[in-house]
Scaffold this motif. Structure first.
Motif, mmCIF file in Angstrom:
data_model
loop_
_atom_site.group_PDB
_atom_site.id
_atom_site.type_symbol
_atom_site.label_atom_id
_atom_site.label_comp_id
_atom_site.label_asym_id
_atom_site.label_seq_id
_atom_site.Cartn_x
_atom_site.Cartn_y
_atom_site.Cartn_z
ATOM 1 N N LYS A 1 0.835 -1.206 0.000
ATOM 2 C CA LYS A 1 0.000 0.000 0.000
ATOM 3 C C LYS A 1 0.872 1.259 0.000
ATOM 4 C CE LYS A 1 -4.238 1.818 0.556
ATOM 5 N NZ LYS A 1 -5.379 1.565 -0.345
ATOM 6 N N LEU A 2 1.954 1.235 0.782
ATOM 7 C CA LEU A 2 2.881 2.360 0.773
ATOM 8 C C LEU A 2 3.498 2.540 -0.614
ATOM 9 C CD1 LEU A 2 4.889 2.065 4.133
ATOM 10 C CD2 LEU A 2 3.346 3.911 3.479
ATOM 11 N N ASP A 3 3.906 1.432 -1.210
ATOM 12 C CA ASP A 3 4.484 1.504 -2.559
ATOM 13 C C ASP A 3 3.487 2.106 -3.550
ATOM 14 O OD1 ASP A 3 6.902 0.452 -1.751
ATOM 15 O OD2 ASP A 3 6.468 -1.585 -2.424
ATOM 16 N N ASP A 4 2.235 1.697 -3.417
ATOM 17 C CA ASP A 4 1.199 2.246 -4.303
ATOM 18 C C ASP A 4 1.072 3.754 -4.130
ATOM 19 O OD1 ASP A 4 0.602 -0.186 -5.419
ATOM 20 O OD2 ASP A 4 -1.177 -0.548 -4.194
ATOM 21 N N LEU A 5 1.153 4.211 -2.891
ATOM 22 C CA LEU A 5 1.051 5.645 -2.620
ATOM 23 C C LEU A 5 2.105 6.423 -3.403
ATOM 24 C CD1 LEU A 5 -0.005 8.074 -0.782
ATOM 25 C CD2 LEU A 5 1.916 7.490 0.710
ATOM 26 N N PHE A 6 3.343 5.938 -3.359
ATOM 27 C CA PHE A 6 4.440 6.641 -4.022
ATOM 28 C C PHE A 6 4.501 6.375 -5.526
ATOM 29 C CE2 PHE A 6 6.054 6.586 0.374
ATOM 30 C CZ PHE A 6 6.518 7.898 0.501
ATOM 31 N N ASP A 7 4.141 5.189 -5.947
ATOM 32 C CA ASP A 7 4.414 4.768 -7.323
ATOM 33 C C ASP A 7 3.225 4.880 -8.278
ATOM 34 O OD1 ASP A 7 6.976 4.160 -6.500
ATOM 35 O OD2 ASP A 7 6.527 2.038 -6.132
ATOM 36 N N THR A 8 2.026 5.107 -7.737
ATOM 37 C CA THR A 8 0.853 5.139 -8.612
ATOM 38 C C THR A 8 0.996 6.199 -9.700
ATOM 39 O OG1 THR A 8 -1.556 5.367 -8.702
ATOM 40 C CG2 THR A 8 -0.395 6.748 -7.111
ATOM 41 N N LYS A 9 0.473 5.877 -10.858
ATOM 42 C CA LYS A 9 0.455 6.834 -11.975
ATOM 43 C C LYS A 9 -0.902 7.517 -12.086
ATOM 44 C CE LYS A 9 4.605 5.567 -13.048
ATOM 45 N NZ LYS A 9 5.750 6.442 -12.669
ATOM 46 N N GLU A 10 -1.801 7.200 -11.174
ATOM 47 C CA GLU A 10 -3.118 7.828 -11.192
ATOM 48 C C GLU A 10 -3.000 9.319 -10.893
ATOM 49 O OE1 GLU A 10 -6.035 5.876 -8.808
ATOM 50 O OE2 GLU A 10 -5.357 3.860 -9.368
ATOM 51 N N GLN A 11 -4.000 10.066 -11.297
ATOM 52 C CA GLN A 11 -4.004 11.511 -11.125
ATOM 53 C C GLN A 11 -5.165 11.936 -10.216
ATOM 54 O OE1 GLN A 11 -1.591 13.576 -12.657
ATOM 55 N NE2 GLN A 11 -0.661 11.585 -13.143
ATOM 56 N N MET A 12 -5.012 13.083 -9.594
ATOM 57 C CA MET A 12 -6.116 13.670 -8.840
ATOM 58 C C MET A 12 -7.034 14.411 -9.803
ATOM 59 S SD MET A 12 -4.293 15.058 -5.343
ATOM 60 C CE MET A 12 -2.878 15.767 -6.192
ATOM 61 N N PRO A 13 -8.354 14.221 -9.698
ATOM 62 C CA PRO A 13 -9.274 14.880 -10.628
ATOM 63 C C PRO A 13 -9.446 16.365 -10.363
ATOM 64 C CG PRO A 13 -10.514 13.656 -9.001
ATOM 65 C CD PRO A 13 -9.061 13.323 -8.765
#
Length: 346
Positions: free
Chosen positions: A161-173
């Motif tokens: 979950k921590l990795d996802d926080l830093f590594d996600t390529k998703e954007q804030m709308p």
């Protein structure tokens, strides 16, 4: 900005030896201010959470009230006020009431206890979060990180979950000027996540803390007029860098524990207060340190091997030397044993 964070400052001061004041009176004032008739605090006490509402910032307030309550519980326990300690220790676990196991995020609840819908974890949402989204507040349980890890399914799921926080390529709308310094959904320009890079230590993977901290320090701070990636609220952006450059950080200040990261400086000496520190000095040495050698290979404290990924305030004020041997590859054994990980406030 939210919560009642003069409380952890007072408790931290007491725990670190600054006691030339009436501690019992301070505790009584803490109880009075947290047991007032404010509608949101009343909901927090009775329901264990604050119902969502327009601009309420409900989830963030629950999480930050819970941390303040943990500090009161510890303070009361030290003063022998066991009834107060028990009440606030129980309340400090209210963070669990806004954590949704199904989605894996903290999120808002309505007055009847239902999860607010629709739910967009990437969206900055002032109804439930303070200048943040669900990603950024999900990891705010500094007083009980082991409990948070267990609640998320254990070490491996927590690290993922921590990795996802830093590594996600998703954007804030949507955007907010305060939510800046982005690495994935991690927003270093706003203070609620400043402890997060250090949380890998609690799950037995301190080398990931070392990599994240060194990356943040080297990319989000520059020696220019605009050298900070966010608003230096009360000096916190700068404080993060000073601690992290030394090689450690107070994830939970009231615990008097400093979690070790990756020092930017090759050597630094802290001159300690003549009263509480007895005029001692504490030196941190990073042997072989460089932009590539960011990983701790081994450590000694005053000449003795140090296998844990944390040190205490008492060890610092006693004076001495922390030596960290640095290398270019992670040492996946140092600081990983359960006994070598930081613990929790209560």
């Amino acid at each position: 900005m939210i919560g009642n964070h003069s409380i952890p400052v007072i408790v931290e001061a007491y725990n670190k030896g600054f006691r030339d004041w009436d501690a019992v009176e301070a505790l009584n004032d803490m109880v009075i201010t947290t047991d007032n008739n404010d509608r949101q605090q009343d909901s927090y006490r009775k329901l264990g959470y604050i119902p969502t509402g327009r601009g309420v910032q409900s989830v963030s307030k629950v999480l930050e009230y819970a941390y303040d309550d943990a500090c009161i519980a510890q303070f009361a326990s030290r003063l022998g006020k066991t009834d107060i300690a028990a009440t606030y220790a129980k309340r400090s676990e209210n963070w669990r009431n806004v954590y949704d196991n199904e989605t894996g995020y903290v999120r808002g609840r309505t007055a009847d206890g239902k999860w607010q819908t629709p739910f967009e974890p990437n969206r900055i949402d002032s109804n439930n979060y303070t200048e943040a989204n669900a990603w950024q507040y999900t990891f705010f349980v500094p007083h009980n990180v082991p409990g948070m890890i267990a609640n998320m399914g254990g070490d491996e799921k927590f690290v993922a979950k921590l990795d996802d926080l830093f590594d996600t390529k998703e954007q804030m709308p949507n955007k907010l000027v305060d939510v800046s310094g982005l690495i994935g959904m991690y927003a270093h320009g706003n203070e609620p996540v400043h402890h997060v890079a250090y949380l890998y230590n609690y799950a037995g993977q301190p080398w990931k803390t070392q990599a994240r901290c060194r990356f943040i320090a080297s990319t989000l701070y520059t020696n220019t007029v605009g050298g900070l990636c966010g608003n230096d609220d009360c000096g916190q952006m700068s404080a993060w860098y000073i601690f992290s450059a030394l090689g450690f950080y107070p994830v939970d200040p009231a615990s008097s524990v400093y979690v070790i990261g990756s020092p930017v400086l090759d050597q630094a000496t802290i001159k300690l207060n003549s009263n509480t520190g007895k005029g001692h000095t504490f030196t941190v040495v990073a042997k072989g340190n460089s932009s590539k050698n960011i990983y701790i290979q081994s450590a000694t404290l005053n000449g003795k091997p140090l296998s844990r990924s944390w040190i205490t305030h008492d060890e610092i004020v006693a004076g001495g030397k922390l030596v960290l041997v640095m290398g270019s590859e992670p040492n996946r054994t140092w600081g990983t044993a359960p006994a070598d990980r930081p613990g929790k406030l209560l």
